[in-house]
Write an enzyme that holds these catalytic residues in place. Structure first.
Site, PDB file in Angstrom:
ATOM      1  N   HIS A   1      -1.917  -5.253   1.338  1.00  0.00           N
ATOM      2  CA  HIS A   1      -3.164  -5.597   1.118  1.00  0.00           C
ATOM      3  C   HIS A   1      -2.989  -7.197   0.760  1.00  0.00           C
ATOM      4  O   HIS A   1      -2.076  -7.480  -0.122  1.00  0.00           O
ATOM      5  CB  HIS A   1      -3.966  -5.037  -0.036  1.00  0.00           C
ATOM      6  CG  HIS A   1      -5.279  -5.842  -0.548  1.00  0.00           C
ATOM      7  ND1 HIS A   1      -6.386  -5.788   0.060  1.00  0.00           N
ATOM      8  CD2 HIS A   1      -5.275  -6.656  -1.367  1.00  0.00           C
ATOM      9  CE1 HIS A   1      -7.346  -6.454  -0.584  1.00  0.00           C
ATOM     10  NE2 HIS A   1      -6.342  -7.275  -1.599  1.00  0.00           N
TER      11      HIS A   1
ATOM     12  N   LYS B   1       0.860  -1.271   0.012  1.00  0.00           N
ATOM     13  CA  LYS B   1      -0.086  -0.047   0.163  1.00  0.00           C
ATOM     14  C   LYS B   1       0.686   1.148   0.102  1.00  0.00           C
ATOM     15  O   LYS B   1       1.952   1.074   0.234  1.00  0.00           O
ATOM     16  CB  LYS B   1      -0.986  -0.042   1.270  1.00  0.00           C
ATOM     17  CG  LYS B   1      -2.078  -1.311   1.107  1.00  0.00           C
ATOM     18  CD  LYS B   1      -2.812  -1.013   2.301  1.00  0.00           C
ATOM     19  CE  LYS B   1      -4.170  -1.919   2.297  1.00  0.00           C
ATOM     20  NZ  LYS B   1      -5.022  -1.912   3.551  1.00  0.00           N
TER      21      LYS B   1
ATOM     22  N   ARG C   1       2.757  -6.803   9.650  1.00  0.00           N
ATOM     23  CA  ARG C   1       1.923  -5.423  10.297  1.00  0.00           C
ATOM     24  C   ARG C   1       2.433  -5.233  11.474  1.00  0.00           C
ATOM     25  O   ARG C   1       2.537  -4.218  12.265  1.00  0.00           O
ATOM     26  CB  ARG C   1       0.428  -5.791  10.062  1.00  0.00           C
ATOM     27  CG  ARG C   1      -0.226  -5.404   8.703  1.00  0.00           C
ATOM     28  CD  ARG C   1      -1.394  -6.034   8.364  1.00  0.00           C
ATOM     29  NE  ARG C   1      -2.257  -5.675   7.362  1.00  0.00           N
ATOM     30  CZ  ARG C   1      -3.278  -6.184   6.785  1.00  0.00           C
ATOM     31  NH1 ARG C   1      -3.819  -6.840   7.445  1.00  0.00           N
ATOM     32  NH2 ARG C   1      -3.858  -5.547   5.795  1.00  0.00           N
TER      33      ARG C   1
ATOM     34  N   ARG D   1      -1.711 -14.279   4.273  1.00  0.00           N
ATOM     35  CA  ARG D   1      -2.425 -13.511   5.352  1.00  0.00           C
ATOM     36  C   ARG D   1      -1.555 -13.964   6.682  1.00  0.00           C
ATOM     37  O   ARG D   1      -1.475 -13.011   7.479  1.00  0.00           O
ATOM     38  CB  ARG D   1      -3.594 -14.015   5.466  1.00  0.00           C
ATOM     39  CG  ARG D   1      -4.749 -13.842   4.243  1.00  0.00           C
ATOM     40  CD  ARG D   1      -5.011 -12.078   4.249  1.00  0.00           C
ATOM     41  NE  ARG D   1      -5.752 -11.577   5.357  1.00  0.00           N
ATOM     42  CZ  ARG D   1      -6.274 -10.648   5.449  1.00  0.00           C
ATOM     43  NH1 ARG D   1      -6.376  -9.649   4.305  1.00  0.00           N
ATOM     44  NH2 ARG D   1      -6.996 -10.103   6.527  1.00  0.00           N
TER      45      ARG D   1
ATOM     46  N   ASN E   1      -1.745   0.141   7.234  1.00  0.00           N
ATOM     47  CA  ASN E   1      -1.461  -1.263   7.496  1.00  0.00           C
ATOM     48  C   ASN E   1      -0.363  -1.733   6.634  1.00  0.00           C
ATOM     49  O   ASN E   1      -0.209  -3.040   6.580  1.00  0.00           O
ATOM     50  CB  ASN E   1      -2.430  -2.050   8.301  1.00  0.00           C
ATOM     51  CG  ASN E   1      -3.516  -2.173   6.838  1.00  0.00           C
ATOM     52  OD1 ASN E   1      -3.494  -1.762   5.841  1.00  0.00           O
ATOM     53  ND2 ASN E   1      -4.530  -2.795   7.170  1.00  0.00           N
TER      54      ASN E   1
ATOM     55  N   THR F   1      -5.798  -7.310  10.271  1.00  0.00           N
ATOM     56  CA  THR F   1      -6.023  -6.174   9.936  1.00  0.00           C
ATOM     57  C   THR F   1      -5.649  -4.850  10.628  1.00  0.00           C
ATOM     58  O   THR F   1      -4.873  -3.914  10.194  1.00  0.00           O
ATOM     59  CB  THR F   1      -7.646  -5.830   9.661  1.00  0.00           C
ATOM     60  OG1 THR F   1      -8.366  -6.902   8.844  1.00  0.00           O
ATOM     61  CG2 THR F   1      -7.703  -4.585   9.023  1.00  0.00           C
TER      62      THR F   1
END
Ligand code: IDP
Ligand code: MG
Length: 196
Positions: free
Chosen positions: A163, A14, A140, A123, A160, A129
């Protein structure tokens, strides 16, 4: 793509990840785990392109609203004061707009990642998130600190860094949204023969 456990997923650094010089670190963590980059590009996406990337259905938007609501409830913060509404759909619509603003401030790095259980693996590497809840060892958790309590009062998205597609359907839709078939490459990493 001949082995059934091998999947493809869509991943994007991001704007905050790009601005903070973390492109290499983020890709490194996936490559070192045994995942393979099969498509890669830097793009400054339009508002329309980002808007079409994120789902528009009420279920997804309500879930977006709920992520902040859960945190405000935990902290005993009044939902109306924090978000201006107690309705998760209304809150989710606001967050969705902040997300589009965030995703269009600088270029992003879009990629397709292939490998064993690639969606779940990515993930796990990325982490959950909300950065304040992400475990140390995840991207993250190691590089970000934001939370709805900090972001929503400033009417902005949580920053964060990455994606990553959550479901098979999301991955298929997102890969097709960002890449043409010719931009995705079939190639072998010889070291993978020693890994699986
Ligand atoms: P994900 O990126 O972990 O899949 P989603 O629930 O799909 O998380 O949300 C998309 C993005 O929306 C998040 O990565 C984050 O940038 C932003 N976001 C989610 N919840 C909130 C919130 O409560 N406030 C501000 N931004 C949020
Ligand atoms: Mg998501």
């Amino acid at each position: 793509m001949t082995r059934p456990a091998v999947e493809r997923t869509f991943v994007m650094v991001k704007p905050d990840g790009v601005q903070r010089g973390l492109i290499g670190e983020i890709i490194k963590r996936m490559e070192q785990r045994g995942l393979q980059v099969v498509a890669l590009k830097m793009v400054k996406p339009s508002v329309e392109h980002v808007s079409a990337h994120y789902p528009t259905d009420d279920v997804w938007i309500k879930r977006l609203g709920d992520k902040g609501f859960n945190v405000f409830n935990e902290l005993g913060i009044d939902l109306k004061k924090a978000m201006g509404t107690t309705d998760n759909l209304e809150a989710g619509k606001k967050v969705r707009q902040w997300l589009i603003d965030y995703m269009t401030v600088a270029p992003v790095v879009a990629m397709v990642i292939e490998g064993i259980h690639a969606r779940d693996m990515v993930r796990k590497i990325v982490g959950p998130t909300l950065p304040n809840k992400a475990e140390i060892g995840t991207i993250r958790g190691d590089y970000s600190v934001d939370s709805p309590a900090a972001a929503n009062v400033e009417k902005r998205s949580i920053k964060n860094l990455v994606h990553a597609s959550e479901t098979k359907e999301e991955a298929e839709k997102e890969i097709a949204h960002w890449f043409s078939a010719e931009e995705i490459h079939e190639w072998d990493r010889p070291d993978h023969k020693a890994m699986f």
